[in-house]
Design a protein around this motif. Sequence first.
Motif, PDB file in Angstrom:
ATOM      1  N   SER A 122       0.827  -1.194   0.000  1.00  0.00           N
ATOM      2  CA  SER A 122       0.000   0.000   0.000  1.00  0.00           C
ATOM      3  C   SER A 122       0.864   1.249   0.000  1.00  0.00           C
ATOM      4  O   SER A 122       1.864   1.313   0.721  1.00  0.00           O
ATOM      5  CB  SER A 122      -0.900   0.000   1.237  1.00  0.00           C
ATOM      6  OG  SER A 122      -1.570   1.234   1.361  1.00  0.00           O
ATOM      7  N   LEU A 123       0.451   2.239  -0.769  1.00  0.00           N
ATOM      8  CA  LEU A 123       1.145   3.527  -0.747  1.00  0.00           C
ATOM      9  C   LEU A 123       1.011   4.195   0.617  1.00  0.00           C
ATOM     10  O   LEU A 123       1.802   5.064   0.969  1.00  0.00           O
ATOM     11  CB  LEU A 123       0.597   4.437  -1.837  1.00  0.00           C
ATOM     12  CG  LEU A 123       0.916   4.008  -3.280  1.00  0.00           C
ATOM     13  CD1 LEU A 123       0.144   4.849  -4.275  1.00  0.00           C
ATOM     14  CD2 LEU A 123       2.409   4.101  -3.540  1.00  0.00           C
ATOM     15  N   TYR A 124       0.005   3.793   1.371  1.00  0.00           N
ATOM     16  CA  TYR A 124      -0.141   4.237   2.748  1.00  0.00           C
ATOM     17  C   TYR A 124       0.868   3.483   3.592  1.00  0.00           C
ATOM     18  O   TYR A 124       0.894   2.249   3.572  1.00  0.00           O
ATOM     19  CB  TYR A 124      -1.565   3.983   3.238  1.00  0.00           C
ATOM     20  CG  TYR A 124      -1.764   4.203   4.718  1.00  0.00           C
ATOM     21  CD1 TYR A 124      -2.219   3.172   5.532  1.00  0.00           C
ATOM     22  CD2 TYR A 124      -1.519   5.439   5.301  1.00  0.00           C
ATOM     23  CE1 TYR A 124      -2.417   3.358   6.882  1.00  0.00           C
ATOM     24  CE2 TYR A 124      -1.702   5.642   6.654  1.00  0.00           C
ATOM     25  CZ  TYR A 124      -2.162   4.598   7.440  1.00  0.00           C
ATOM     26  OH  TYR A 124      -2.346   4.800   8.774  1.00  0.00           O
ATOM     27  N   SER A 125       1.690   4.172   4.335  1.00  0.00           N
ATOM     28  CA  SER A 125       2.797   3.545   5.043  1.00  0.00           C
ATOM     29  C   SER A 125       2.403   2.842   6.332  1.00  0.00           C
ATOM     30  O   SER A 125       3.213   2.128   6.922  1.00  0.00           O
ATOM     31  CB  SER A 125       3.877   4.590   5.364  1.00  0.00           C
ATOM     32  OG  SER A 125       3.330   5.608   6.190  1.00  0.00           O
ATOM     33  N   GLY A 126       1.142   3.035   6.743  1.00  0.00           N
ATOM     34  CA  GLY A 126       0.698   2.401   7.977  1.00  0.00           C
ATOM     35  C   GLY A 126       0.114   1.029   7.732  1.00  0.00           C
ATOM     36  O   GLY A 126       0.444   0.358   6.755  1.00  0.00           O
TER      37      GLY A 126
END
Length: 122
Positions: free
Chosen positions: A97-101
């Motif tokens: 995911s481009l979201y790092s979380g």
Amino acid sequence: QLQASGGGLVQAGGSLRLSCAASGRTFSNYGMAWFRQAPGNKREFVASINYNGGRTYYADSVKGRFTISRDNAKNTVYLQMNSLKPDDTAVYSCAASLYSGTSVSDHNYNYWGQGTLVTVSS
């Protein structure tokens, strides 16, 4: 590109370690996850890990039995699966995911690898 490996046939109570190797780009800033899909079922979330490995999240069904980890130097994510049950039988896929979380929704994942089949016999 994500390449999952490590699946196979194992007896109930046994262990397997899945690997997801990334190539073509560095995923060290991406959140990563494992999902699975059993025959006739929808894809379901298994575990996720944030970009630096400092935060993980698990589905209730695998909590305490599975461990997700990552080695950013090797651009690889792992899923250690212990105390396997027949209900764990599925095709396991890794995702980035481009979201790092961490995220449990497959809609938040931008890159997917092909799956690796895990079969747990009773």
